[in-house]
Design a protein around this motif. Sequence first.
Motif, PDB file in Angstrom:
ATOM      1  N   LYS A   1      36.191  37.106  54.879  1.00 38.74           N
ATOM      2  CA  LYS A   1      35.462  35.731  53.467  1.00 38.74           C
ATOM      3  C   LYS A   1      36.000  35.762  52.454  1.00 38.74           C
ATOM      4  O   LYS A   1      36.617  36.825  51.778  1.00 38.74           O
ATOM      5  N   ARG A   2      36.862  34.035  51.656  1.00 40.00           N
ATOM      6  CA  ARG A   2      37.378  34.387  50.489  1.00 40.00           C
ATOM      7  C   ARG A   2      36.124  33.660  50.089  1.00 40.00           C
ATOM      8  O   ARG A   2      35.178  34.076  50.266  1.00 40.00           O
ATOM      9  N   PRO A   3      36.690  34.144  48.963  1.00 35.32           N
ATOM     10  CA  PRO A   3      37.780  34.835  48.068  1.00 35.32           C
ATOM     11  C   PRO A   3      38.641  35.738  48.402  1.00 35.32           C
ATOM     12  O   PRO A   3      38.156  37.071  48.542  1.00 35.32           O
ATOM     13  N   VAL A   4      40.148  36.188  49.016  1.00 33.42           N
ATOM     14  CA  VAL A   4      40.750  37.490  49.142  1.00 33.42           C
ATOM     15  C   VAL A   4      42.052  37.528  48.094  1.00 33.42           C
ATOM     16  O   VAL A   4      42.622  36.556  47.901  1.00 33.42           O
ATOM     17  N   ILE A   5      42.012  38.227  47.295  1.00 32.28           N
ATOM     18  CA  ILE A   5      42.985  38.755  46.193  1.00 32.28           C
ATOM     19  C   ILE A   5      42.983  40.025  46.417  1.00 32.28           C
ATOM     20  O   ILE A   5      42.119  40.299  46.221  1.00 32.28           O
ATOM     21  N   LEU A   6      44.304  40.042  46.681  1.00 27.17           N
ATOM     22  CA  LEU A   6      44.701  41.968  47.275  1.00 27.17           C
ATOM     23  C   LEU A   6      45.356  42.636  46.537  1.00 27.17           C
ATOM     24  O   LEU A   6      46.718  41.489  45.701  1.00 27.17           O
ATOM     25  N   ASP A   7      44.997  43.680  45.982  1.00 27.43           N
ATOM     26  CA  ASP A   7      45.501  44.136  44.903  1.00 27.43           C
ATOM     27  C   ASP A   7      47.189  44.004  44.762  1.00 27.43           C
ATOM     28  O   ASP A   7      47.768  45.487  46.171  1.00 27.43           O
ATOM     29  N   PRO A   8      48.234  43.906  44.581  1.00 29.13           N
ATOM     30  CA  PRO A   8      49.504  44.157  45.140  1.00 29.13           C
ATOM     31  C   PRO A   8      50.244  45.597  44.976  1.00 29.13           C
ATOM     32  O   PRO A   8      50.709  46.061  45.953  1.00 29.13           O
ATOM     33  N   ALA A   9      48.934  46.237  44.203  1.00 31.07           N
ATOM     34  CA  ALA A   9      48.996  48.171  44.144  1.00 31.07           C
ATOM     35  C   ALA A   9      48.809  49.120  45.443  1.00 31.07           C
ATOM     36  O   ALA A   9      48.682  49.797  45.949  1.00 31.07           O
ATOM     37  N   ASP A  10      47.485  48.205  45.704  1.00 27.97           N
ATOM     38  CA  ASP A  10      46.114  48.913  46.377  1.00 27.97           C
ATOM     39  C   ASP A  10      46.112  47.966  47.617  1.00 27.97           C
ATOM     40  O   ASP A  10      45.605  47.006  47.535  1.00 27.97           O
ATOM     41  N   PRO A  11      46.109  48.201  49.029  1.00 26.86           N
ATOM     42  CA  PRO A  11      46.121  46.853  49.957  1.00 26.86           C
ATOM     43  C   PRO A  11      44.934  47.168  50.612  1.00 26.86           C
ATOM     44  O   PRO A  11      44.088  46.433  50.727  1.00 26.86           O
ATOM     45  N   THR A  12      43.853  48.077  49.692  1.00 24.45           N
ATOM     46  CA  THR A  12      42.614  48.371  50.555  1.00 24.45           C
ATOM     47  C   THR A  12      41.807  47.221  48.994  1.00 24.45           C
ATOM     48  O   THR A  12      40.080  47.208  49.034  1.00 24.45           O
ATOM     49  N   GLY A  13      42.300  46.876  47.783  1.00 23.79           N
ATOM     50  CA  GLY A  13      41.626  46.595  46.895  1.00 23.79           C
ATOM     51  C   GLY A  13      41.515  45.420  47.150  1.00 23.79           C
ATOM     52  O   GLY A  13      42.521  44.511  46.191  1.00 23.79           O
ATOM     53  N   ASP A  14      40.748  44.544  47.502  1.00 21.01           N
ATOM     54  CA  ASP A  14      40.346  43.514  47.356  1.00 21.01           C
ATOM     55  C   ASP A  14      39.539  42.521  46.064  1.00 21.01           C
ATOM     56  O   ASP A  14      38.142  42.762  46.072  1.00 21.01           O
ATOM     57  N   VAL A  15      40.380  42.290  45.565  1.00 23.98           N
ATOM     58  CA  VAL A  15      39.707  41.847  43.638  1.00 23.98           C
ATOM     59  C   VAL A  15      39.126  39.865  43.952  1.00 23.98           C
ATOM     60  O   VAL A  15      38.580  39.877  42.775  1.00 23.98           O
ATOM     61  N   GLY A  16      39.467  40.137  45.566  1.00 26.70           N
ATOM     62  CA  GLY A  16      38.671  38.584  45.472  1.00 26.70           C
ATOM     63  C   GLY A  16      37.292  38.316  46.087  1.00 26.70           C
ATOM     64  O   GLY A  16      36.463  37.658  44.968  1.00 26.70           O
ATOM     65  N   GLY A  17      36.873  39.206  46.569  1.00 18.51           N
ATOM     66  CA  GLY A  17      35.517  40.092  46.916  1.00 18.51           C
ATOM     67  C   GLY A  17      34.579  39.049  47.923  1.00 18.51           C
ATOM     68  O   GLY A  17      33.764  39.685  48.455  1.00 18.51           O
ATOM     69  N   GLY A  18      35.314  37.982  48.618  1.00 21.14           N
ATOM     70  CA  GLY A  18      34.088  37.434  49.086  1.00 21.14           C
ATOM     71  C   GLY A  18      32.431  37.162  48.377  1.00 21.14           C
ATOM     72  O   GLY A  18      33.104  36.778  47.375  1.00 21.14           O
ATOM     73  N   ASP A  19      32.129  37.030  48.824  1.00 19.70           N
ATOM     74  CA  ASP A  19      30.786  37.479  48.326  1.00 19.70           C
ATOM     75  C   ASP A  19      30.511  38.602  47.333  1.00 19.70           C
ATOM     76  O   ASP A  19      29.246  38.057  46.333  1.00 19.70           O
TER      77      ASP A  19
ATOM     78  N   TRP B   1      31.516  38.629  44.453  1.00 16.71           N
ATOM     79  CA  TRP B   1      31.059  38.587  42.870  1.00 16.71           C
ATOM     80  C   TRP B   1      30.431  37.251  42.174  1.00 16.71           C
ATOM     81  O   TRP B   1      30.467  35.755  43.640  1.00 16.71           O
ATOM     82  N   CYS B   2      29.975  36.465  41.411  1.00 15.77           N
ATOM     83  CA  CYS B   2      29.756  34.998  41.265  1.00 15.77           C
ATOM     84  C   CYS B   2      30.827  34.063  40.730  1.00 15.77           C
ATOM     85  O   CYS B   2      30.986  33.909  39.570  1.00 15.77           O
ATOM     86  N   TRP B   3      31.413  34.188  41.419  1.00 15.80           N
ATOM     87  CA  TRP B   3      33.587  32.669  41.606  1.00 15.80           C
ATOM     88  C   TRP B   3      31.804  31.983  41.352  1.00 15.80           C
ATOM     89  O   TRP B   3      33.144  30.478  40.467  1.00 15.80           O
ATOM     90  N   HIS B   4      31.161  32.064  41.256  1.00 19.75           N
ATOM     91  CA  HIS B   4      30.682  30.032  41.879  1.00 19.75           C
ATOM     92  C   HIS B   4      29.999  29.578  40.321  1.00 19.75           C
ATOM     93  O   HIS B   4      30.857  28.279  39.615  1.00 19.75           O
ATOM     94  N   LEU B   5      29.649  30.610  39.548  1.00 19.63           N
ATOM     95  CA  LEU B   5      29.982  30.522  38.115  1.00 19.63           C
ATOM     96  C   LEU B   5      31.312  30.141  37.164  1.00 19.63           C
ATOM     97  O   LEU B   5      31.533  29.326  36.739  1.00 19.63           O
ATOM     98  N   LEU B   6      32.097  31.096  37.627  1.00 17.01           N
ATOM     99  CA  LEU B   6      33.414  30.307  37.042  1.00 17.01           C
ATOM    100  C   LEU B   6      34.196  29.397  37.673  1.00 17.01           C
ATOM    101  O   LEU B   6      34.259  28.438  36.426  1.00 17.01           O
ATOM    102  N   ALA B   7      34.020  28.940  38.423  1.00 15.63           N
ATOM    103  CA  ALA B   7      34.059  27.133  39.559  1.00 15.63           C
ATOM    104  C   ALA B   7      33.396  26.427  38.095  1.00 15.63           C
ATOM    105  O   ALA B   7      34.382  25.450  38.091  1.00 15.63           O
ATOM    106  N   GLU B   8      32.118  26.784  37.744  1.00 11.25           N
ATOM    107  CA  GLU B   8      31.509  25.590  38.050  1.00 11.25           C
ATOM    108  C   GLU B   8      32.315  25.764  36.329  1.00 11.25           C
ATOM    109  O   GLU B   8      32.529  24.465  35.794  1.00 11.25           O
ATOM    110  N   GLU B   9      32.741  26.824  35.824  1.00  9.17           N
ATOM    111  CA  GLU B   9      33.250  26.976  33.635  1.00  9.17           C
ATOM    112  C   GLU B   9      33.493  25.805  34.117  1.00  9.17           C
ATOM    113  O   GLU B   9      34.461  25.033  33.598  1.00  9.17           O
ATOM    114  N   ALA B  10      35.105  26.372  34.988  1.00  9.67           N
ATOM    115  CA  ALA B  10      36.181  25.842  34.445  1.00  9.67           C
ATOM    116  C   ALA B  10      36.397  24.202  34.796  1.00  9.67           C
ATOM    117  O   ALA B  10      37.055  23.391  34.280  1.00  9.67           O
ATOM    118  N   LYS B  11      35.058  23.810  36.046  1.00  7.66           N
ATOM    119  CA  LYS B  11      35.886  22.349  36.062  1.00  7.66           C
ATOM    120  C   LYS B  11      34.772  21.410  34.659  1.00  7.66           C
ATOM    121  O   LYS B  11      35.111  20.845  33.949  1.00  7.66           O
TER     122      LYS B  11
END
Length: 746
Positions: free
Chosen positions: A674-692, A694-704
């Motif tokens: 589930k997106r967002p998917v942002i893989l750590d270029p040094a660690d393939p197990t580390g998805d710092v996008g994290g799907g659900d 983290w609260c990406w929606h709050l950051l997106a509202e601020e960006a808007k």
Amino acid sequence: MGNWLSGWSSDGSSGYSSGWSSGGSSGVPSGPAHKPEESTQANLQPNEKCLKQIGVTSVPSHKLEEYIQANLKPCEESLKQIDQEVDVICCLLLIKEFPVTRVAKGGSYGRETVLRGCSDGTLVLFMGDFQKFQDQKKYQDKLLDLIEQLLKSQERYKKSVKRGDTLIVQVSKPGQNILLQLLPAFDPLTNHRPPLQAAYLDLKKSMDAVRASPGEFSDCFTTLQWQFFKKYPRKLKDLILLVKHWYQQCQEKWKIPPPQPLLYALELLTVYAWEQGCQAEDFDMAQGVRTVLQLISQQTKLCVYWTVNYNFEDETIRNNLLYQLNSPRPVILDPTDPTNNVGKDAEFWQLLAEEAQDWLRSRSLNVSPAPYWEVLPMPLFITPSHLLDKFISDFLQPNKVFLKQIKEAVNIICSFLKEKCFQNSGTKVLKIIKGGSTAKGTALKQGSDADIVLFLSSLESYDSLQDKRCWFVQEIKEQLEAYKQALEVEVEFEKSKWKAPRVLSFTLKSKSLDESVEFDVLPACDTLGQLRSDSTSRTSRTKAYKKLIELYTSQDIPKGGEFSVCFTELQRNFIETRPTKLKGLIRLVKHWYKQYERKMKPKASLPPKYALELLTVYAWEHGSGTDDFETAEGFRTVLDLVIKYRQLCIFWTVNYNFEEEYIRMFLLTQIQKKRPVILDPADPTGDVGGGDRWCWHLLAEEAKEWLSSPCFQVGEKNPVQPWKVPVVQTPGSCGAQIYPTVGGVY
């Protein structure tokens, strides 16, 4: 300072000094603190008596709170009696033949920032007959005459009411005088509620109609001013008292009356410093003072405002705000009146800046290290697009002194870890890798931090790291505690919220550092060995990733990145080798992130800063790729990607790729999460996008909300355009030959 209130005696029998201005919001300067009664002096302890006899700039930093209590805070009983007397005056005005609908308390009295002795206040009388702002300007003098007659008809107020340009009532109790300025006013809030756009639009039209001066109708918004200050903790108001008292001592030294709004401006600046840098109800008073003084010292860059009552949504209000914010510095906008810049008059600010620098250099405040809060003199939001590079260099880019001191602090800890920490055990330090933003070259100017990754011989695999790192964290802590006297450093350990912590966090202070440095020391296993570019190193890296993936899948570790510390060198190299200007853009994005994180209430789990760093690198790689680019375009592109977070699928193949089948199958699983998917270029197990996660929606509202910022405007009607960057990567877009599987996607 003294001449402002010298016309009043403690019994109210003397004449009135007519230097007051109308406008409770402008903050009439308070007078000198009156000497306490003899009985009060007699009750002081010897230490308190000593504190009362010295100027504030000579008070030791650890004694500031004691000084406030002994010298600046009014007697609570006297304030209660004054409140009762003010209530009597209010009732008198409300029940007589005047069309007063309600009364608002303003000035220092209304803001609860009254200094001991003599201070200012306002009583704003909202008149039911006033239908618009213009009525206040037209009829105010006539009403003041009538109110004066009414009050003087009462025996108790005959000697305490004075009329010059304004109407003043003196309310006196033992040890405390309040000079209340009475102001008939139009009530714009009767029919309006937040966001109050209609009231502010009426204000702008009325000011244009009668050619009113900026801030002339600020008193109409006294209720909002009271609400603004009411929510702040008592200790912040004590800090305000300290700043105001220092300001009064400066006035005595200058022997000239400064512009009257300056006192209110200093109150607002103190609030701004606390909001941006602290927000804790309990804080170190010396840190707060240093922060305010640092801001005053940068008065030519000061631009402070709030959007609690007005904002940038309406075009008319936005244009007025931008006009104000582009005015010559310093700019400090009244949070209740967007037309009122209380920070005007550069001449007096220059004098005050010199006094601030003197206090900062004094022996009382100039201790080592001398920490202060991380606060910039102006917000990023109102920085024009063509000045973003200057904003980065002025406010975000560390200077050489800072970097040298960080290096010295890191060397102190690294030497201890290599030579002292494990000298009586069989464990050897294989290597130490410096990580974090300092090592990557993306550290911010304020907020020193350093990561040290410790590769130990006793940690031979991921399993052993998982089992033993908590023990090593505790061992390092105990050894550092034992050796810190020999190292001549002061160490404050951060209490971990985890039962089995993976990291030792502490703050280091020493005589060689101007400020403290925050450290994270992390034990790790050396799975990569010596990094090289030859085939042997690549083979070793592939084996390390295969073992990592096997452990990750067999133990069903849902979060991933459990062992990313082992790949710190790869993480550092991924960022460190990038162009200088891209690192500046990363700093800008991190600053934007930190500002939102600080103001966010209630607190929520935001994506890690590392995710924003990677997103910035990705935006540059696919949108520019050049060493020289328009910073505004890059910043705009990153925010655009944040807004589109639900679509993001981003990865790199610089350290791992789709060539080896086992890793390929794992990567295909990762990028279908589930997106967002942002893989750590040094660690393939580390998805710092994290799907659900983290609260990406709050950051997106601020960006808007930031899309309306001057950061993204070229001229009046030419918005900055983002780079054309794909939000989804596929193996094919990276050059990998992946064929569809029987079941579906690939």
